[in-house]
Enzyme design. Sequence first.
Site, mmCIF file in Angstrom:
data_model
loop_
_atom_site.group_PDB
_atom_site.id
_atom_site.type_symbol
_atom_site.label_atom_id
_atom_site.label_comp_id
_atom_site.label_asym_id
_atom_site.label_seq_id
_atom_site.Cartn_x
_atom_site.Cartn_y
_atom_site.Cartn_z
ATOM 1 N N HIS A 84 58.183 -22.734 -71.774
ATOM 2 C CA HIS A 84 57.712 -24.050 -72.223
ATOM 3 C C HIS A 84 56.764 -24.752 -71.262
ATOM 4 O O HIS A 84 56.232 -25.800 -71.585
ATOM 5 C CB HIS A 84 58.905 -24.983 -72.480
HETATM 6 C C1 UD1 Z 1 59.067 -32.002 -70.717
HETATM 7 C C2 UD1 Z 1 58.783 -32.206 -69.229
HETATM 8 C C3 UD1 Z 1 59.034 -30.924 -68.469
HETATM 9 C C4 UD1 Z 1 60.431 -30.380 -68.749
HETATM 10 C C5 UD1 Z 1 60.635 -30.249 -70.256
HETATM 11 C C6 UD1 Z 1 62.066 -29.847 -70.523
HETATM 12 C C7 UD1 Z 1 57.004 -33.859 -68.758
HETATM 13 C C8 UD1 Z 1 55.594 -34.037 -68.362
HETATM 14 N N1 UD1 Z 1 57.397 -32.587 -69.025
HETATM 15 O O1 UD1 Z 1 58.133 -31.047 -71.172
HETATM 16 O O2 UD1 Z 1 58.918 -31.184 -67.077
HETATM 17 O O3 UD1 Z 1 60.546 -29.133 -68.135
HETATM 18 O O4 UD1 Z 1 60.398 -31.516 -70.883
HETATM 19 O O5 UD1 Z 1 62.227 -29.277 -71.767
HETATM 20 O O6 UD1 Z 1 57.740 -34.809 -68.835
HETATM 21 N N2 UD1 Z 1 58.353 -31.907 -79.066
HETATM 22 C C9 UD1 Z 1 58.999 -31.859 -80.260
HETATM 23 N N3 UD1 Z 1 60.264 -32.349 -80.334
HETATM 24 C C10 UD1 Z 1 60.913 -32.886 -79.264
HETATM 25 C C11 UD1 Z 1 60.235 -32.934 -78.044
HETATM 26 C C12 UD1 Z 1 58.958 -32.441 -77.962
HETATM 27 O O7 UD1 Z 1 58.461 -31.400 -81.256
HETATM 28 O O8 UD1 Z 1 62.077 -33.303 -79.401
HETATM 29 C C13 UD1 Z 1 57.018 -31.329 -78.972
HETATM 30 C C14 UD1 Z 1 55.901 -32.328 -79.257
HETATM 31 O O9 UD1 Z 1 54.876 -31.668 -79.917
HETATM 32 C C15 UD1 Z 1 55.431 -32.700 -77.863
HETATM 33 C C16 UD1 Z 1 55.650 -31.412 -77.089
HETATM 34 O O10 UD1 Z 1 56.811 -30.831 -77.653
HETATM 35 O O11 UD1 Z 1 54.089 -33.117 -77.836
HETATM 36 C C17 UD1 Z 1 55.842 -31.607 -75.603
HETATM 37 O O12 UD1 Z 1 56.904 -32.525 -75.351
HETATM 38 P P1 UD1 Z 1 56.936 -33.362 -73.989
HETATM 39 O O13 UD1 Z 1 58.209 -34.118 -73.911
HETATM 40 O O14 UD1 Z 1 55.671 -34.139 -73.825
HETATM 41 O O15 UD1 Z 1 56.893 -32.276 -72.874
HETATM 42 P P2 UD1 Z 1 57.760 -30.962 -72.702
HETATM 43 O O16 UD1 Z 1 56.855 -29.802 -72.808
HETATM 44 O O17 UD1 Z 1 58.950 -31.014 -73.576
HETATM 45 N N1 UDP Z 2 68.695 -25.032 -72.465
HETATM 46 C C1 UDP Z 2 69.487 -25.147 -73.595
HETATM 47 N N2 UDP Z 2 69.019 -24.604 -74.758
HETATM 48 C C2 UDP Z 2 67.837 -23.947 -74.851
HETATM 49 C C3 UDP Z 2 67.058 -23.818 -73.679
HETATM 50 C C4 UDP Z 2 67.508 -24.393 -72.513
HETATM 51 O O1 UDP Z 2 70.567 -25.729 -73.551
HETATM 52 O O2 UDP Z 2 67.486 -23.491 -75.951
HETATM 53 C C5 UDP Z 2 69.183 -25.636 -71.217
HETATM 54 C C6 UDP Z 2 69.276 -24.675 -70.065
HETATM 55 O O3 UDP Z 2 70.509 -23.994 -70.088
HETATM 56 C C7 UDP Z 2 69.120 -25.601 -68.870
HETATM 57 C C8 UDP Z 2 68.172 -26.654 -69.379
HETATM 58 O O4 UDP Z 2 68.242 -26.596 -70.799
HETATM 59 O O5 UDP Z 2 70.354 -26.209 -68.535
HETATM 60 C C9 UDP Z 2 66.779 -26.379 -68.919
HETATM 61 O O6 UDP Z 2 65.887 -27.201 -69.588
HETATM 62 P P1 UDP Z 2 64.369 -26.840 -69.816
HETATM 63 O O7 UDP Z 2 64.164 -25.390 -69.656
HETATM 64 O O8 UDP Z 2 63.980 -27.483 -71.084
HETATM 65 O O9 UDP Z 2 63.652 -27.685 -68.664
HETATM 66 P P2 UDP Z 2 63.413 -27.456 -67.099
HETATM 67 O O10 UDP Z 2 64.702 -27.133 -66.449
HETATM 68 O O11 UDP Z 2 62.396 -26.393 -66.949
HETATM 69 O O12 UDP Z 2 62.845 -28.760 -66.670
#
Ligand code: UD1
Ligand code: UDP
Length: 364
Positions: free
Chosen positions: A206
Amino acid sequence: MKCLTIVGARPQFIKAASISRALLEVPEMEEYLVHTGQHYDPSMSDIFFAELDIPKPDRNLGIGSGLHGLQTGRMLAALEDVLLQHPFDAVIVYGDTNSTLAGALAATKRHVPVIHIEAGLRSFNRQMPEEINRVLTDHASDLLMAPTQLAVDNLRHEGIAPDKIHRVGDVMYDVALYYAEKAEQQSQILNHLNLQAKQFILATIHRAENTDHPERLATIVAFLSELSRNIPVVLPLHPRTRQALQIHNIELAPTASFQIIEPVGYLDMIMLEKNACLIATDSGGVQKEAFFYQVPCVTLRDETEWQELVDLGWNTLITAQGVPSDLAQTALKFIGTSGTLGQYPYGNGKSAHHIVNVLTNAFA
Ligand code: UD1
Ligand code: UDP
């Protein structure tokens, strides 16, 4: 002491589960929980509150998705409002997302002490949105809860006063230990997906540095497909990645041995991680969980904030560039291997209590 806790993204719900539980055990601690709404799909948010017994948020700001400036700016304004409405002794923020930065900025501007949990992590790659968020948050914080010695060292190198820094271990380790048994009892994911223990690879992707670069994303997709020709692969797909695949018109085709599923809950994730023979990921949290469950991990990034995992031989960085079949052959070699045993760089599973003790002493 009244704390405002700010969460918004999946890993923050998981981290907050440990602290919320520890705060509840101390009668003089009161927690007010605000969800920024950064993550909002039920599989990215609600499921964690239900599974991990996290208190229902007192407020959900409903900010949703958007470009960085817009999303962070909206959070900042809404959080300032929360801080104007209620007096708080401290604000707790987690990790490195836009919700973290907005929370730290809103609090510090209102002169409310900021407590940063998971302070001091560095990739030294300023292209990553997370790196900017964590550096700025650390420098706005009053108490910095560092999970590892390396994190402490990073903060000291940046001139942060030593008395603000506390090495407390990793709250994610607390949560992993706490829910291990519940996951074994309740999760049916292996049966549902028809997976055999130690006979599949778990993948998660991601990071913006992978999803926002079509060549890298295409290489990763081809890499995972190649892996699945050798061993079944299961990929719980992050919504960001799903969207990026559409935008860049990259085909991700499931097959009998390449299962592409919705994001799973934490209990199912534990079972997938524990039972995988290899984990391929760019997630910070998943890299560590691979280590907790002693599963070899390849990280599809150029660097990691969790360098001790690489040093201990549990994690190997694989840049998402080059010939996918070569990358896959490299990754497959780690199946059946293990890193150094008997080292616990993330504390003893009581990080949340340690943090609450620091808070109690600081605000007594
Ligand atoms: C965010 C964090 C990242 C973290 C990740 C965990 C920032 C800059 N990034 O990234 O550090 O590792 O969360 O998972 O804060 N979207 C959905 N549904 C949701 C959420 C997001 O469809 O519930 C889609 C939307 O198109 C959105 C995109 O995912 O634009 C990105 O979501 P966003 O929260 O901006 O960043 P993440 O990639 O999730
Ligand atoms: N995780 C989860 N379901 C998923 C993918 C990840 O519960 O489908 C959990 C994972 O076990 C970990 C956390 O989400 O505890 C990590 O989050 P993510 O990878 O979204 O973000 P990051 O740690 O890179 O910021």
